[in-house]
Design an enzyme around this catalytic site. Structure first.
Site, PDB file in Angstrom:
ATOM      1  N   ILE A 206       0.306  -0.022  -1.415  1.00  0.00           N
ATOM      2  CA  ILE A 206      -0.029   0.996  -0.410  1.00  0.00           C
ATOM      3  C   ILE A 206      -1.215   0.492   0.414  1.00  0.00           C
ATOM      4  O   ILE A 206      -2.352   0.954   0.254  1.00  0.00           O
ATOM      5  CB  ILE A 206      -0.344   2.368  -1.053  1.00  0.00           C
ATOM      6  CG1 ILE A 206       0.740   2.780  -2.039  1.00  0.00           C
ATOM      7  CG2 ILE A 206      -0.507   3.433   0.036  1.00  0.00           C
ATOM      8  CD1 ILE A 206       0.423   4.052  -2.820  1.00  0.00           C
ATOM      9  N   PRO A 207      -0.968  -0.486   1.294  1.00  0.00           N
ATOM     10  CA  PRO A 207      -2.056  -0.921   2.173  1.00  0.00           C
ATOM     11  C   PRO A 207      -2.454   0.242   3.082  1.00  0.00           C
ATOM     12  O   PRO A 207      -1.593   1.003   3.522  1.00  0.00           O
ATOM     13  CB  PRO A 207      -1.437  -2.085   2.956  1.00  0.00           C
ATOM     14  CG  PRO A 207       0.033  -1.930   2.833  1.00  0.00           C
ATOM     15  CD  PRO A 207       0.287  -1.182   1.563  1.00  0.00           C
ATOM     16  N   HIS A 208      -3.747   0.367   3.326  1.00  0.00           N
ATOM     17  CA  HIS A 208      -4.194   1.534   4.093  1.00  0.00           C
ATOM     18  C   HIS A 208      -5.510   1.260   4.804  1.00  0.00           C
ATOM     19  O   HIS A 208      -6.182   0.280   4.522  1.00  0.00           O
ATOM     20  CB  HIS A 208      -4.340   2.752   3.174  1.00  0.00           C
ATOM     21  CG  HIS A 208      -5.296   2.526   2.042  1.00  0.00           C
ATOM     22  ND1 HIS A 208      -4.909   1.921   0.871  1.00  0.00           N
ATOM     23  CD2 HIS A 208      -6.604   2.798   1.908  1.00  0.00           C
ATOM     24  CE1 HIS A 208      -5.943   1.849   0.046  1.00  0.00           C
ATOM     25  NE2 HIS A 208      -6.995   2.364   0.651  1.00  0.00           N
ATOM     26  N   GLY A 209      -5.833   2.166   5.726  1.00  0.00           N
ATOM     27  CA  GLY A 209      -7.095   2.066   6.428  1.00  0.00           C
ATOM     28  C   GLY A 209      -7.296   3.236   7.371  1.00  0.00           C
ATOM     29  O   GLY A 209      -6.379   4.000   7.648  1.00  0.00           O
TER      30      GLY A 209
ATOM     31  N   LEU B   8      -0.431   3.214   5.086  1.00  0.00           N
ATOM     32  CA  LEU B   8      -0.992   4.501   5.497  1.00  0.00           C
ATOM     33  C   LEU B   8      -2.170   4.257   6.435  1.00  0.00           C
ATOM     34  O   LEU B   8      -3.090   3.510   6.098  1.00  0.00           O
ATOM     35  CB  LEU B   8      -1.481   5.276   4.260  1.00  0.00           C
ATOM     36  CG  LEU B   8      -2.341   6.516   4.520  1.00  0.00           C
ATOM     37  CD1 LEU B   8      -1.542   7.607   5.234  1.00  0.00           C
ATOM     38  CD2 LEU B   8      -2.919   7.037   3.210  1.00  0.00           C
TER      39      LEU B   8
END
Length: 145
Positions: free
Chosen positions: A57-60, A95
């Protein structure tokens, strides 16, 4: 809707973490892909977002983003994502949230992780026949509020 059919890659063939994140950044046509890469890769440098069970779940947080967004890539063969269990990743859900909304960011991450840790949900993601089915699956399980 957090995940639209246009933001789904059914059969990613990316050969690295960076390549799959690049693919996801490019499907989010309303956002500059270079900025997405900058934000998401900065987070990845802090530690992999590969949470195990074939999921990442890469996110920023993105300045000037009006509402949270998701993009999803499904990788049939799996890609090395430096996951905590060392296994290849097959489901990558990116996300992005507005920079000012820390609480919402954490709520959405928790919902995604909770759902994606369930083997039955992961099976549904991997078996979905098309982008619309995946979009609908996520809209039923991940509450946009």
């Amino acid at each position: 809707m957090l995940l639209t059919a246009e933001h789904v890659l059914l059969n990613s063939t990316a050969d690295s973490k960076r390549a799959v994140i690049t693919e996801l950044a490019e499907v989010l046509t309303s956002i500059d892909p270079d900025r997405v890469m900058e934000v998401v890769m900065a987070r990845e440098h802090l530690g992999s977002t590969g949470i195990g069970h074939g999921v990442a779940i890469p996110h920023g947080r993105m300045p000037d983003l009006a509402a949270p967004m998701l993009a999803l890539a499904r990788h049939i063969h799996g890609v090395d994502f430096d996951a905590i269990d060392g296994e290849p990743v097959h489901i990558i859900v990116m996300l992005l949230v507005p920079d000012s909304d820390d609480r919402r960011h954490l709520e959405l991450l928790a919902q995604l992780a909770r759902n994606l840790q369930q083997s039955s949900f992961r099976e549904q993601v991997m078996q979905a026949k098309n982008s619309r089915a995946l979009s609908n699956l996520f809209s039923e399980r991940i509450i946009a509020r």
